[in-house]
Write a protein that holds these residues in place. Structure first.
Motif, PDB file in Angstrom:
ATOM      1  N   ASP A 333       3.125   0.065  -0.771  1.00  0.00           N
ATOM      2  CA  ASP A 333       2.889   0.177   0.136  1.00  0.00           C
ATOM      3  C   ASP A 333       2.786  -0.548   2.062  1.00  0.00           C
ATOM      4  N   HIS A 334       4.426  -1.112   2.023  1.00  0.00           N
ATOM      5  CA  HIS A 334       4.939  -1.587   3.000  1.00  0.00           C
ATOM      6  C   HIS A 334       4.856  -2.463   2.821  1.00  0.00           C
ATOM      7  N   VAL A 348      -1.408  -9.637   0.507  1.00  0.00           N
ATOM      8  CA  VAL A 348      -0.171  -9.927   1.511  1.00  0.00           C
ATOM      9  C   VAL A 348       0.720 -11.413   1.712  1.00  0.00           C
ATOM     10  N   VAL A 349       1.609 -11.126   1.122  1.00  0.00           N
ATOM     11  CA  VAL A 349       2.306 -12.658   1.785  1.00  0.00           C
ATOM     12  C   VAL A 349       3.267 -12.313   2.577  1.00  0.00           C
ATOM     13  N   ALA A 350       3.782 -10.498   3.106  1.00  0.00           N
ATOM     14  CA  ALA A 350       5.173 -10.136   3.725  1.00  0.00           C
ATOM     15  C   ALA A 350       4.631  -8.837   4.017  1.00  0.00           C
ATOM     16  N   GLY A 351       4.841  -8.101   5.263  1.00  0.00           N
ATOM     17  CA  GLY A 351       4.761  -6.529   5.801  1.00  0.00           C
ATOM     18  C   GLY A 351       3.500  -6.563   5.659  1.00  0.00           C
ATOM     19  N   SER A 352       3.247  -5.311   6.429  1.00  0.00           N
ATOM     20  CA  SER A 352       1.418  -5.417   6.383  1.00  0.00           C
ATOM     21  C   SER A 352       1.681  -3.855   6.041  1.00  0.00           C
ATOM     22  N   SER A 353       0.185  -3.912   5.148  1.00  0.00           N
ATOM     23  CA  SER A 353       0.241  -2.117   4.211  1.00  0.00           C
ATOM     24  C   SER A 353      -0.116  -1.125   5.151  1.00  0.00           C
ATOM     25  N   GLY A 354       0.455   0.147   5.122  1.00  0.00           N
ATOM     26  CA  GLY A 354       0.738   0.840   5.273  1.00  0.00           C
ATOM     27  C   GLY A 354       1.205   0.643   7.065  1.00  0.00           C
ATOM     28  N   ASN A 355       1.791  -0.115   7.597  1.00  0.00           N
ATOM     29  CA  ASN A 355       2.525   0.285   8.749  1.00  0.00           C
ATOM     30  C   ASN A 355       4.332  -0.150   8.324  1.00  0.00           C
ATOM     31  N   SER A 356       5.112   0.847   8.268  1.00  0.00           N
ATOM     32  CA  SER A 356       6.507   0.596   8.016  1.00  0.00           C
ATOM     33  C   SER A 356       7.176   0.194   9.270  1.00  0.00           C
ATOM     34  N   GLY A 357       8.669   0.018   9.327  1.00  0.00           N
ATOM     35  CA  GLY A 357       9.515  -0.764  10.392  1.00  0.00           C
ATOM     36  C   GLY A 357      10.890  -1.715   9.443  1.00  0.00           C
ATOM     37  N   ASP A 371      10.018  -0.321   4.995  1.00  0.00           N
ATOM     38  CA  ASP A 371       9.936   0.566   5.385  1.00  0.00           C
ATOM     39  C   ASP A 371       9.801   1.381   3.699  1.00  0.00           C
ATOM     40  N   THR A 372       9.425   1.243   2.907  1.00  0.00           N
ATOM     41  CA  THR A 372       9.480   1.846   1.507  1.00  0.00           C
ATOM     42  C   THR A 372      10.187   0.921   0.586  1.00  0.00           C
ATOM     43  N   PRO A 373       9.499  -0.107   0.444  1.00  0.00           N
ATOM     44  CA  PRO A 373      10.142  -1.519  -0.050  1.00  0.00           C
ATOM     45  C   PRO A 373      10.066  -1.216  -2.032  1.00  0.00           C
ATOM     46  N   TYR A 374      10.800  -1.335  -2.933  1.00  0.00           N
ATOM     47  CA  TYR A 374      11.052  -1.231  -3.859  1.00  0.00           C
ATOM     48  C   TYR A 374      11.311  -1.906  -4.848  1.00  0.00           C
ATOM     49  N   GLY A 375      12.751  -2.039  -5.311  1.00  0.00           N
ATOM     50  CA  GLY A 375      12.555  -3.366  -6.405  1.00  0.00           C
ATOM     51  C   GLY A 375      12.194  -4.869  -5.298  1.00  0.00           C
ATOM     52  N   ILE A 376      11.912  -6.087  -6.851  1.00  0.00           N
ATOM     53  CA  ILE A 376      11.828  -7.235  -6.391  1.00  0.00           C
ATOM     54  C   ILE A 376      12.086  -8.024  -7.434  1.00  0.00           C
ATOM     55  N   ALA A 377      12.857  -9.209  -6.444  1.00  0.00           N
ATOM     56  CA  ALA A 377      13.229  -9.922  -7.504  1.00  0.00           C
ATOM     57  C   ALA A 377      13.037 -11.602  -6.785  1.00  0.00           C
ATOM     58  N   VAL A 378      12.379 -12.356  -7.905  1.00  0.00           N
ATOM     59  CA  VAL A 378      12.365 -13.475  -7.944  1.00  0.00           C
ATOM     60  C   VAL A 378      13.626 -14.634  -8.222  1.00  0.00           C
ATOM     61  N   ASP A 379      13.374 -15.537  -6.992  1.00  0.00           N
ATOM     62  CA  ASP A 379      14.106 -17.087  -7.493  1.00  0.00           C
ATOM     63  C   ASP A 379      13.625 -17.929  -7.379  1.00  0.00           C
ATOM     64  N   THR A 380      13.327 -18.445  -9.013  1.00  0.00           N
ATOM     65  CA  THR A 380      12.308 -19.907  -8.648  1.00  0.00           C
ATOM     66  C   THR A 380      13.801 -20.582  -8.166  1.00  0.00           C
ATOM     67  N   ARG A 381      14.850 -20.954  -7.912  1.00  0.00           N
ATOM     68  CA  ARG A 381      16.174 -21.380  -7.835  1.00  0.00           C
ATOM     69  C   ARG A 381      16.050 -21.980  -6.968  1.00  0.00           C
ATOM     70  N   VAL A 387      14.117  -8.391  -2.314  1.00  0.00           N
ATOM     71  CA  VAL A 387      12.846  -7.199  -1.309  1.00  0.00           C
ATOM     72  C   VAL A 387      14.498  -5.709  -1.322  1.00  0.00           C
ATOM     73  N   ALA A 388      14.470  -4.960  -2.449  1.00  0.00           N
ATOM     74  CA  ALA A 388      15.154  -4.086  -1.853  1.00  0.00           C
ATOM     75  C   ALA A 388      14.054  -2.558  -1.113  1.00  0.00           C
ATOM     76  N   ASP A 389      14.569  -2.774   0.659  1.00  0.00           N
ATOM     77  CA  ASP A 389      14.355  -1.938   1.091  1.00  0.00           C
ATOM     78  C   ASP A 389      14.731  -0.842   1.149  1.00  0.00           C
ATOM     79  N   TRP A 390      13.718   0.140   0.212  1.00  0.00           N
ATOM     80  CA  TRP A 390      14.411   1.382   0.324  1.00  0.00           C
ATOM     81  C   TRP A 390      14.756   1.861   1.458  1.00  0.00           C
ATOM     82  N   ASN A 391      14.053   2.696   2.226  1.00  0.00           N
ATOM     83  CA  ASN A 391      14.463   3.377   3.537  1.00  0.00           C
ATOM     84  C   ASN A 391      15.219   2.675   4.671  1.00  0.00           C
ATOM     85  N   ASN A 392      15.307   1.089   4.968  1.00  0.00           N
ATOM     86  CA  ASN A 392      16.265   0.790   5.262  1.00  0.00           C
ATOM     87  C   ASN A 392      17.263   0.272   5.092  1.00  0.00           C
TER      88      ASN A 392
END
Length: 458
Positions: A333-334, A348-357, A371-381, A387-392
């Motif tokens: 949810d954004h 929540v660590v980033a962004g704001s639930s319900g608030n896109s931009g 704006d509708t973040p989709y995929g996430i990948a963590v780089d522990t290195r 974050v794949a920011d779908w609508n942006n």
């Protein structure tokens, strides 16, 4: 319990090209504590004594990798998992930045940073060996690679036309709405879900990045089969590879199932039914899958199919885990949220639930907007979360959110110390790892290297 993986040379043929899946030993906390001060490990008539880290990394004949869970310092865990010396950071600030893509601008362009273009970037995968980030570029019907340190973007596979064509030349293969991505490090294989192909595809990094079909007939259905190529699925989405079982798990969204098949062959089976999800992630320390059912609940799922509710979410898509520090991340949810694998609440660590931009922020990640973040990948290195920011139409980075693993001479998850030499052709880039050890060799074929300079304007 502590779980650590050690290649045992004496159990396998001399100079194996690929290390087997189940090179591990499991010990209790008490046994592990007894081995920390001093230990002897014998492999092919070679032995070494020393601290537990030397046991893992300085055995004279074998370089080893490790997962260590529970009750030891972050520095020890990170060094064990990644083969990196950890410099813990307090991270006084966490920033949100744009890694690649033009904010709000869809299209296709292999370039650097904001000069690159995506069209609805979807799922992400971070490759621990080569440091590249991989993106399923939905409406470009391509798999893209990103060097997150420079923002350089290249196409790994796909022509850009919608289809389902296998080809030994990856840039001549076709995909149709690619979705989840996962990787089998033991066999150097990438898997990609083809949503509108009703297939799971395979990219063989050890064979020139050749693209073939791993599972599915191309027709929607739900039947299992001893041969995954004869099985049917309906709109596969998220993927996760479980190395302990050698299985590729996937969300069969059209059938509301979680299913699995062997990465190198083996039965297609149904793990769980009645689950509608987008993404999923596998936790090697607990041998669990994490996912979210759009009915509103996060769930843990054993590889045998037992499901347990694990909190609530609103509009969750992609998930990934930082199993070094013990967190699962979710795009919801954004906002980007995380929860400890040990329990507690989602935060929540980033962004704001319900608030896109589309807003970055240098010091306060919760003031950033997605704006509708989709995929996430963590780089522990690097301590980053991508974050794949779908609508942006961009790939964003949440930098400094985790303790970082400082670069060392050994690449993450490798089993030998090696020097890379690179040969480039028009279609692919092949990297051959020249071993310096006498007991075992590891050969890795890299994807096409991302370009390092933007093309001249046309």
């Amino acid at each position: 319990q502590f779980l650590y993986f050690i290649g045992v040379a004496r159990d396998f043929p001399s100079r194996p090209r690929v290390w087997p899946l189940r090179t591990h030993k499991q010990v209790t906390r008490e046994e592990f504590a007894a081995q920390r001060a001093t230990a002897t490990l014998r492999m092919s008539s070679c032995s070494s004594k020393g601290t537990w880290l030397r046991l893992l990394f300085q055995v004279c004949c074998v370089a080893a990798t490790a997962y260590v869970a529970n009750a030891i310092s972050t520095a020890e865990v990170c060094a064990a998992v990644n083969g990196y010396g950890l410099t813990p950071s307090t991270h006084p600030t966490v920033s949100v930045v744009t890694i690649a893509g033009g904010p709000g601008i869809s299209g296709f362009n292999d370039a650097v940073g904001t000069a690159a273009r995506f069209n609805k970037p979807r799922f992400l995968f971070f490759h621990l060996l080569n440091g590249y980030l991989y993106v399923s570029d939905l409406d470009n019907h391509r798999i893209r690679s990103i060097d997150p340190t420079t923002g350089a973007v290249a196409t790994l596979a796909g022509t850009g036309g919608a289809g389902s064509t296998d080809n030994p030349v990856p840039l001549a293969a076709q995909f149709n709405k690619p979705a989840g991505i996962t990787f089998d490090y033991a066999n150097n294989l990438m898997f990609v879900a083809g949503e509108d192909e009703h297939k799971v595809r395979k990219i063989d990094f050890g064979n020139g990045n050749a693209v073939t079909t791993a599972a599915g007939t191309g027709k929607a259905g739900s039947n299992n089969s001893p041969n995954p190529l004869n099985a049917k699925m309906d709109k596969p989405l998220g993927l996760a590879y479980a190395s302990t079982d050698g299985l590729v798990f996937f969300v069969d969204s059209g059938n509301s199932k979680i299913r699995a098949f062997g990465s190198t062959g083996g039965d297609m089976v149904t793990i769980a039914t009645g689950i509608d999800a987008y993404g999923l992630t596998w936790d090697p320390t607990g041998n669990l899958l994490y996912l979210h059912d759009p009915s509103g609940y996060f769930k843990t799922l054993t590889t045998g199919g037992a499901a347990t509710d694990w909190g609530t979410g609103t509009d969750v898509r992609g998930l990934d885990g930082d199993y070094v520090n013990g967190y699962v991340y979710a795009a919801d949810d954004h906002a980007i949220r995380r929860k400890s694998t040990g329990g507690g609440s989602w935060a929540v660590v980033a962004g704001s639930s319900g608030n896109s931009g589309m807003t970055n922020h240098a010091t306060d990640p919760t003031s950033a907007r997605f704006d509708t973040p989709y995929g996430i990948a963590v780089d522990t290195r690097s301590g980053g979360v991508y974050v794949a920011d779908w609508n942006n139409h961009v790939i964003r980075g949440i930098l400094g959110v985790e303790a970082t693993c400082a670069t060392a001479s050994t690449a993450a998850l490798t089993t030998t110390t090696a020097i890379a030499t690179t040969t480039t052709t028009a279609a692919v880039t092949t990297t051959t790892m020249a071993p310096t050890m006498t007991e075992a060799t590891t050969t890795t074929t890299e994807p096409p290297a991302p370009i390092t300079t933007a093309p001249a304007p046309t």
